[in-house]
Each structure stands twice: as C-alpha cells, then as structure tokens.
Scaffold this active site. Sequence first.
Site, PDB file in Angstrom:
ATOM      1  N   GLY A 137       0.697  -1.300   0.095  1.00 21.63           N
ATOM      2  CA  GLY A 137      -0.098  -0.053   0.089  1.00 21.63           C
ATOM      3  C   GLY A 137       0.973   1.299  -0.087  1.00 21.63           C
ATOM      4  O   GLY A 137       1.995   1.096  -0.507  1.00 21.63           O
ATOM      5  N   ARG A 138       0.500   2.159   0.726  1.00 17.25           N
ATOM      6  CA  ARG A 138       1.117   3.559   0.622  1.00 17.25           C
ATOM      7  C   ARG A 138       2.487   3.164   1.339  1.00 17.25           C
ATOM      8  O   ARG A 138       3.518   3.787   0.959  1.00 17.25           O
ATOM      9  CB  ARG A 138       0.536   4.542   1.431  1.00 17.25           C
ATOM     10  CG  ARG A 138      -0.931   5.041   0.604  1.00 17.25           C
ATOM     11  CD  ARG A 138      -1.756   6.068   1.399  1.00 17.25           C
ATOM     12  NE  ARG A 138      -2.480   5.075   2.570  1.00 17.25           N
ATOM     13  CZ  ARG A 138      -3.484   5.050   2.815  1.00 17.25           C
ATOM     14  NH1 ARG A 138      -4.347   5.608   1.803  1.00 17.25           N
ATOM     15  NH2 ARG A 138      -4.117   4.085   3.578  1.00 17.25           N
ATOM     16  N   ILE A 139       2.735   2.799   2.368  1.00 17.64           N
ATOM     17  CA  ILE A 139       3.776   2.500   3.265  1.00 17.64           C
ATOM     18  C   ILE A 139       4.526   1.428   2.517  1.00 17.64           C
ATOM     19  O   ILE A 139       5.822   1.831   2.237  1.00 17.64           O
ATOM     20  CB  ILE A 139       3.593   2.003   4.670  1.00 17.64           C
ATOM     21  CG1 ILE A 139       2.961   3.383   5.273  1.00 17.64           C
ATOM     22  CG2 ILE A 139       4.801   1.779   5.391  1.00 17.64           C
ATOM     23  CD1 ILE A 139       2.434   2.988   6.686  1.00 17.64           C
ATOM     24  N   ALA A 149       3.609  -2.925  11.082  1.00 17.00           N
ATOM     25  CA  ALA A 149       2.122  -2.682  11.050  1.00 17.00           C
ATOM     26  C   ALA A 149       1.443  -2.740  12.144  1.00 17.00           C
ATOM     27  O   ALA A 149       1.443  -1.633  12.584  1.00 17.00           O
ATOM     28  CB  ALA A 149       1.845  -4.205  10.026  1.00 17.00           C
ATOM     29  N   ARG A 150       1.092  -3.830  12.799  1.00 14.31           N
ATOM     30  CA  ARG A 150       0.492  -3.946  13.877  1.00 14.31           C
ATOM     31  C   ARG A 150       0.929  -5.207  14.539  1.00 14.31           C
ATOM     32  O   ARG A 150       1.161  -6.192  14.010  1.00 14.31           O
ATOM     33  CB  ARG A 150      -1.129  -3.666  13.881  1.00 14.31           C
ATOM     34  CG  ARG A 150      -1.674  -2.359  13.738  1.00 14.31           C
ATOM     35  CD  ARG A 150      -1.544  -1.380  14.838  1.00 14.31           C
ATOM     36  NE  ARG A 150      -2.200  -0.254  14.802  1.00 14.31           N
ATOM     37  CZ  ARG A 150      -1.623   1.039  14.238  1.00 14.31           C
ATOM     38  NH1 ARG A 150      -0.287   0.893  14.000  1.00 14.31           N
ATOM     39  NH2 ARG A 150      -2.158   2.033  14.221  1.00 14.31           N
ATOM     40  N   GLU A 167       1.185  -4.744  23.730  1.00 18.30           N
ATOM     41  CA  GLU A 167       2.149  -3.335  23.448  1.00 18.30           C
ATOM     42  C   GLU A 167       2.009  -2.754  24.662  1.00 18.30           C
ATOM     43  O   GLU A 167       0.904  -2.018  24.767  1.00 18.30           O
ATOM     44  CB  GLU A 167       1.820  -2.773  22.134  1.00 18.30           C
ATOM     45  CG  GLU A 167       2.994  -1.751  21.698  1.00 18.30           C
ATOM     46  CD  GLU A 167       2.818  -1.161  20.347  1.00 18.30           C
ATOM     47  OE1 GLU A 167       3.053  -2.106  19.564  1.00 18.30           O
ATOM     48  OE2 GLU A 167       2.307  -0.165  20.303  1.00 18.30           O
ATOM     49  N   HIS A 200       6.984   1.542  18.979  1.00 17.53           N
ATOM     50  CA  HIS A 200       6.101   2.035  18.196  1.00 17.53           C
ATOM     51  C   HIS A 200       6.570   3.475  17.778  1.00 17.53           C
ATOM     52  O   HIS A 200       5.796   4.325  17.844  1.00 17.53           O
ATOM     53  CB  HIS A 200       4.857   2.009  18.781  1.00 17.53           C
ATOM     54  CG  HIS A 200       3.631   1.982  17.782  1.00 17.53           C
ATOM     55  ND1 HIS A 200       2.366   1.231  17.938  1.00 17.53           N
ATOM     56  CD2 HIS A 200       3.346   2.524  16.581  1.00 17.53           C
ATOM     57  CE1 HIS A 200       1.673   1.569  17.045  1.00 17.53           C
ATOM     58  NE2 HIS A 200       2.179   2.284  16.121  1.00 17.53           N
ATOM     59  N   GLY A 248       6.885   4.308  14.490  1.00 22.79           N
ATOM     60  CA  GLY A 248       6.863   4.350  12.818  1.00 22.79           C
ATOM     61  C   GLY A 248       6.800   5.747  12.340  1.00 22.79           C
ATOM     62  O   GLY A 248       7.533   6.106  11.539  1.00 22.79           O
TER      63      GLY A 248
HETATM   64  P1  NAP Z   1      -2.804   1.070   2.987  1.00 25.69           P
HETATM   65  O1  NAP Z   1      -2.330   1.952   1.769  1.00 25.69           O
HETATM   66  O2  NAP Z   1      -4.076   0.841   2.948  1.00 25.69           O
HETATM   67  O3  NAP Z   1      -1.949  -0.312   2.487  1.00 25.69           O
HETATM   68  C1  NAP Z   1      -2.293  -1.664   3.184  1.00 25.69           C
HETATM   69  C2  NAP Z   1      -1.956  -2.562   2.053  1.00 25.69           C
HETATM   70  O4  NAP Z   1      -2.358  -4.119   2.844  1.00 25.69           O
HETATM   71  C3  NAP Z   1      -2.787  -2.621   0.713  1.00 25.69           C
HETATM   72  O5  NAP Z   1      -2.083  -2.572  -0.521  1.00 25.69           O
HETATM   73  C4  NAP Z   1      -3.699  -3.929   0.836  1.00 25.69           C
HETATM   74  O6  NAP Z   1      -3.928  -4.204  -0.402  1.00 25.69           O
HETATM   75  C5  NAP Z   1      -2.863  -4.704   1.851  1.00 25.69           C
HETATM   76  N1  NAP Z   1      -3.843  -5.809   2.397  1.00 25.69           N
HETATM   77  C6  NAP Z   1      -4.925  -5.555   3.079  1.00 25.69           C
HETATM   78  N2  NAP Z   1      -5.253  -6.653   3.479  1.00 25.69           N
HETATM   79  C7  NAP Z   1      -4.517  -7.456   3.292  1.00 25.69           C
HETATM   80  C8  NAP Z   1      -4.453  -9.262   3.340  1.00 25.69           C
HETATM   81  N3  NAP Z   1      -5.519  -9.598   3.960  1.00 25.69           N
HETATM   82  N4  NAP Z   1      -3.366  -9.880   2.890  1.00 25.69           N
HETATM   83  C9  NAP Z   1      -2.467  -9.035   2.124  1.00 25.69           C
HETATM   84  N5  NAP Z   1      -2.523  -7.808   1.849  1.00 25.69           N
HETATM   85  C10 NAP Z   1      -3.438  -7.087   2.363  1.00 25.69           C
HETATM   86  O7  NAP Z   1      -2.297   1.171   4.256  1.00 25.69           O
HETATM   87  P2  NAP Z   1      -0.925   2.134   4.524  1.00 25.69           P
HETATM   88  O8  NAP Z   1      -1.428   3.608   4.801  1.00 25.69           O
HETATM   89  O9  NAP Z   1       0.289   1.649   3.894  1.00 25.69           O
HETATM   90  O10 NAP Z   1      -0.918   1.625   6.330  1.00 25.69           O
HETATM   91  C11 NAP Z   1      -0.859   0.397   6.600  1.00 25.69           C
HETATM   92  C12 NAP Z   1      -0.967  -0.127   8.039  1.00 25.69           C
HETATM   93  O11 NAP Z   1       0.361   0.375   8.598  1.00 25.69           O
HETATM   94  C13 NAP Z   1      -1.777   0.837   8.980  1.00 25.69           C
HETATM   95  O12 NAP Z   1      -3.080   0.218   9.001  1.00 25.69           O
HETATM   96  C14 NAP Z   1      -1.155   0.849  10.203  1.00 25.69           C
HETATM   97  O13 NAP Z   1      -1.744  -0.336  10.989  1.00 25.69           O
HETATM   98  C15 NAP Z   1       0.142   0.526   9.988  1.00 25.69           C
HETATM   99  N6  NAP Z   1       1.019   1.891  10.331  1.00 25.69           N
HETATM  100  C16 NAP Z   1       1.867   1.377  11.479  1.00 25.69           C
HETATM  101  C17 NAP Z   1       2.762   2.666  11.865  1.00 25.69           C
HETATM  102  C18 NAP Z   1       3.785   2.484  12.747  1.00 25.69           C
HETATM  103  O14 NAP Z   1       3.945   3.473  13.760  1.00 25.69           O
HETATM  104  N7  NAP Z   1       4.254   1.367  12.933  1.00 25.69           N
HETATM  105  C19 NAP Z   1       2.434   3.935  11.061  1.00 25.69           C
HETATM  106  C20 NAP Z   1       1.601   4.046  10.142  1.00 25.69           C
HETATM  107  C21 NAP Z   1       0.784   3.013   9.850  1.00 25.69           C
HETATM  108  P3  NAP Z   1      -5.075  -5.378  -0.811  1.00 25.69           P
HETATM  109  O15 NAP Z   1      -6.414  -4.587  -0.622  1.00 25.69           O
HETATM  110  O16 NAP Z   1      -5.025  -5.541  -2.391  1.00 25.69           O
HETATM  111  O17 NAP Z   1      -5.085  -6.463  -0.030  1.00 25.69           O
END
Ligand code: NAP
Length: 314
Positions: A149-151, A230-231, A260, A279, A281
Amino acid sequence: MSKARVVADGPLGQTVLDLFDDRVEVLPWSVAINGSNETVDGIYTYGHPHLNGEMLDRLPGVKVISNYGVGVDHIHVRDAAARGIPVGNTPGILDGATADMGFTLLLATARRLIEGDRYARSDEFTTYDPGYMLGREVHGSTIGIVGMGRIGEQIAKRASGFDMQVLYHNRHRKPTAEKSLGARYVSFDDLLRASDYVVLTVPLTDETRGLIGANEFAKMKPTSILINIARGPVVDTVALTEALQTRQIYAAGLDVTDPEPLPRNHPLLTMPNLTIAPHLGSATEQTRQKMAEISVENLFRGLRGEALLHQVNI
Ligand code: NAP
C-alpha cells in the site's frame, strides 16, 4: 462561540492542544467508557484507545470520530458507520517516516547494530576482531513486502536503492507498483519461501490477525529476517518467540508488538536476535505535526457536518 465538547484519550500532545485552541473542551476518556448525561460532540483518539458501538450508544450526540494516525483497528468502524458517524484518519503523510523506520529496523537487525552499540560501549570491547558480529547482507538481497500500500510502496522505493529484488503480496495485484517500482507479485507462500526480509505493512483486520504464525515461520528461510512495522497482532507472539529461540529464522525487527508493550519479563526482550522499538513508525517532529493538523481538521470538519479530509471506508 461555545466550545465543542470532545472526548479524548490523553495526555494529548501540545501540538494538538495548540490546534484545539479555545474551541474545544477536552473531556477525559472515562466519559467514553462510562457515558455522559451531557451532550458530547466528538471523539478524538490519540493513542489507540478501544472504541466500539456500545460506547458510542452512551454518547448519542457524537458527530465525528477523528483518529490521530492511519491505522484504525482500535475503532469499530462498522459500529460507527451503523450509527452514521464518520471516522477520520491521517493517511498519506506518514508513509515516508514509517518506511524510514521500517528500513532503520531492517538495517539495524541485519547488521546487528544494537548488539554492536552495546558491545562498543562495554568493557568487553578491547580489540577489533574481524570474526565477531557478522550480520546478513542487505544490498542485493530479496525483500518481500506483505501489503504493498502507501507505506509498502515507500519501503519498495528504499529497497531498490539497495539493489534488492522486490517481491510483494496483496489480495489484489498492483500493476502500477510493478511498473514504477519493479516489484514482482507472488503468492504469500512464495514470498515467505523466497524472501531474505519479510516486511509487514498490512492493516490489522480479521484477515491479517495472526497472519505470521508457526506455519509461516516454517516456510521462511533460516537466514531470513522478519520486520513488523504494521501492528503487533499481525504476528503470533508465541510463535515468533519460538522461531527466534530455535533460530528457525535469523532475527526480527519490531516496531509493534502484541501485547504492546510486552510484559517486562517477556522472553523476547532478552533475545539478542530481536531489535525492538516502542512504536516509533511515524515519530518524527515533521510527520507528527502534519498528523496533528489533519486529525484536528478532520475533527472540526466533522463537528460542522462537512466532509472530512480523509474518511475511513468500511
Ligand atoms: P494502505 O495504503 O491501505 O495499504 C495496506 C495494504 O495492505 C494494501 O496494499 C492492501 O492491499 C494490503 N492488504 C490489506 N489486507 C490484506 C490481506 N489480508 N493480505 C494481504 N494484503 C493485504 O495502508 P498504509 O497507509 O500503507 O498503512 C498500513 C498499516 O500500517 C496501517 O493500517 C497501520 O496499522 C500501520 N502503520 C503503522 C505505523 C507505525 O507506527 N508502526 C505507522 C503508520 C501505519 P489489498 O487491499 O489489495 O489486499
């Protein structure tokens, strides 16, 4: 103008309080837990407090839920939607910072930086020895991104700078990422088997809870490294502990854990082949400022009944 009454979990950062200015009366999170006889206009979630439909039913005047951050697994978004309450989040502005942190963990874990730092400061370091603390190569290796996805895309960009072969797995193929980042779509199993680095950037959902468990560790190379940005609950903590203890995989780098924080006496915390961050990120001054601005703007838009800058879809 009367102040909006907003329930928030705290303590809130000064940036957020400055943006609230004198427009918000902040009510403690106990109001979300116990309900209130007086009207509450909105909810602001800052540090991932759990929020569900039962709690919303005790606060019938709520017009908006605004979350400081992109991940909303702590909010029951369906319950909010069923009550007509929009949920706002802050996607898009924290991708770079979170990917930087993912890569920091990857490099630090592969090259044993934290172990090296401790050793370099200790009395034990008396002479350079070419045989100690050999790590794993990063450049030229294979990275498997679960959640392009975005990250995930930002991780892929950084990986290409290290001449890594980029594999990814999503539920849906992403031809744009394949074209612009040279990433190759593979099945989840193939990704686990082929990757030197498995990097998790999926949201936490019913589908991704426990995505990496004993079966998955069994498929990974003994030289592989798991990075979870991720989480925490995306990885089964018991299985991870065993995989690291038995060297079924080489090492792990975690920004997030389940629970956590981990209990202070958890065996993971004693393992040299684990790099762990609390945490961090999106924790840069610049990104946290943007997160504050967007989440507060979402809150005010919702309070006025306007469309949010970013609304979470179910
Ligand atoms: P995003 O743009 O929505 O990207 C998520 C990706 O995961 C999408 O490409 C989606 O593609 C894929 N996905 C969803 N369900 C899936 C599954 N069951 N199997 C395989 N792929 C799957 O989200 P983002 O903005 O990158 O953020 C992702 C996550 O990072 C957030 O939800 C958050 O929990 C975490 N995060 C953590 C921190 C930190 O501080 N560590 C900071 C920011 C975000 P498909 O729909 O095609 O499956």
